[in-house]
Design an enzyme around this catalytic site. Structure first.
Site, short mmCIF file in Angstrom:
data_model
loop_
_atom_site.label_atom_id
_atom_site.label_comp_id
_atom_site.label_asym_id
_atom_site.label_seq_id
_atom_site.Cartn_x
_atom_site.Cartn_y
_atom_site.Cartn_z
N SER A 210 0.93 -1.09 0.08
CA SER A 210 -0.14 0.02 -0.05
C SER A 210 0.81 1.15 -0.17
CB SER A 210 -0.96 -0.03 1.36
OG SER A 210 -1.54 1.46 1.54
N TYR B 152 -2.25 -0.40 10.18
CA TYR B 152 -2.36 -0.79 8.68
C TYR B 152 -1.19 -0.63 7.83
CZ TYR B 152 -3.90 -0.89 4.01
OH TYR B 152 -3.90 -1.37 2.56
#
Length: 319
Positions: free
Chosen positions: A124, A149
């Site tokens: 990501s 995350y």
């Protein structure tokens, strides 16, 4: 094998590869992080293809995962299954450890025991944190994640590198930059903004609208992954067979302009609630995609106006 096959990117990628004649084993735990009906409706489309096999399972179940690897012997594995979302990682951190760390570890172990030609996995743009240098390059230091995350995605990159080095697995990691489009994730801003503006509900505009995002249309993402499937990292002087790429649009968009486009497409003015920056969020994302362009000729072709127009058209038809 595509994990997260009922997810947004997993669905579009599965559909494209099925159209090209690939046989797909799709795995997904069908969790309720966002509207589960959307996941079932994506699956309905995929299950029209005779070469698609769906298995509902959670990657935390290592025994079942190994059994599936043993039964189907996948040549290529694309790991897209993950607990997504920056803000939710503050509310429910355990979900990220279970899915993104333990689940991914189980995929790596299965690839070790049942060797594959190529493992691709989702990282990501969140790994870049709040760095000011732009565009973000895969050569940049990413040791300072500002959400759990992001930390799990950085961990995935390190774990994948180690398994590639130790066991000779060919691995490609993909740092996705704000992917959007039809059948998209209902938890993402472009989706919730569209839904709220359409229904006359106020939208929450964080950092008082002073944000930039490198929005990447789903068809461009799928095209990039498709090109990378057969571009397998080779061993070079005993280095790991490992590559990491940014996959983005390379054209950041101001949040307020993005909202203006949605207002125009929906024919409604948004009711805006301006708020400070949320914990764990970043001011901007901006992908340096030169490495991917050089490797496979990756060139995104969908501008934000066209992409959002396609999304809003789908939203109106679907809802």
């Amino acid at each position: 094998m595509i994990t997260g096959a009922a997810g947004f990117i997993g669905f579009h990628l599965s559909k494209r590869l099925l159209e090209l004649g690939y046989r797909i084993i799709g795995l997904d735990n069908l969790n309720s992080y966002y509207d589960i009906k959307l996941k079932y409706n994506r699956l309905k489309i995929l299950e029209k293809f005779s070469e698609f096999t769906f298995i509902e399972m959670d990657l935390i179940d290592s025994k079942s995962l190994n059994d599936i690897f043993g039964q189907y012997q996948p040549e290529i594995v694309i790991n897209l299954a993950a607990q997504a979302g920056v803000r939710y990682s503050i509310e429910n951190p355990k979900a990220y450890i279970d899915s993104n760390i333990i689940g991914f570890f189980n995929v790596l172990e299965a690839c070790k025991h049942y060797p594959v030609k190529h493992l691709l996995f989702a990282s990501s743009s969140s790994v870049y944190g709040n760095q000011e240098k732009t565009p973000f390059s895969t050569d940049d230091n990413v040791d300072h994640p500002i959400s759990l995350y992001a930390a799990t995605k950085k961990s995935n990159e390190l774990m994948a590198y180690t398994y590639s080095k130790l066991y000779g697995i060919a691995v490609t990691g993909l740092r996705f930059f704000t992917v959007y489009g039809p059948y998209g994730r209902a938890d993402m801003a472009y989706f919730s903004f569209t839904d709220r503006i359409a229904r006359g509900i106020p939208i929450k505009v964080f950092n008082n609208g002073e944000m930039l995002r490198d929005f990447t249309y789903i068809d461009d993402i799928v095209s990039g992954i498709e090109k990378l499937l057969v571009n397998v990292p080779e061993e070079d002087n005993n280095k790991a067979r490992y590559e990491i790429y940014n996959i983005g649009n390379n054209k950041p968009v101001k949040l307020m302009y993005f909202i203006e486009i949605l207002e125009h497409l929906l024919g409604k003015k948004a009711k805006k609630e301006f708020l400070p920056m949320q914990q764990g969020d970043v001011y901007q994302t901006f992908a340096d995609i030169s490495k991917l362009e050089h490797k496979v000729g990756f060139k995104p072709s969908t501008g934000i106006e066209t992409g959002l127009s396609k999304f809003v058209k789908w939203y109106k038809e679907y809802y």
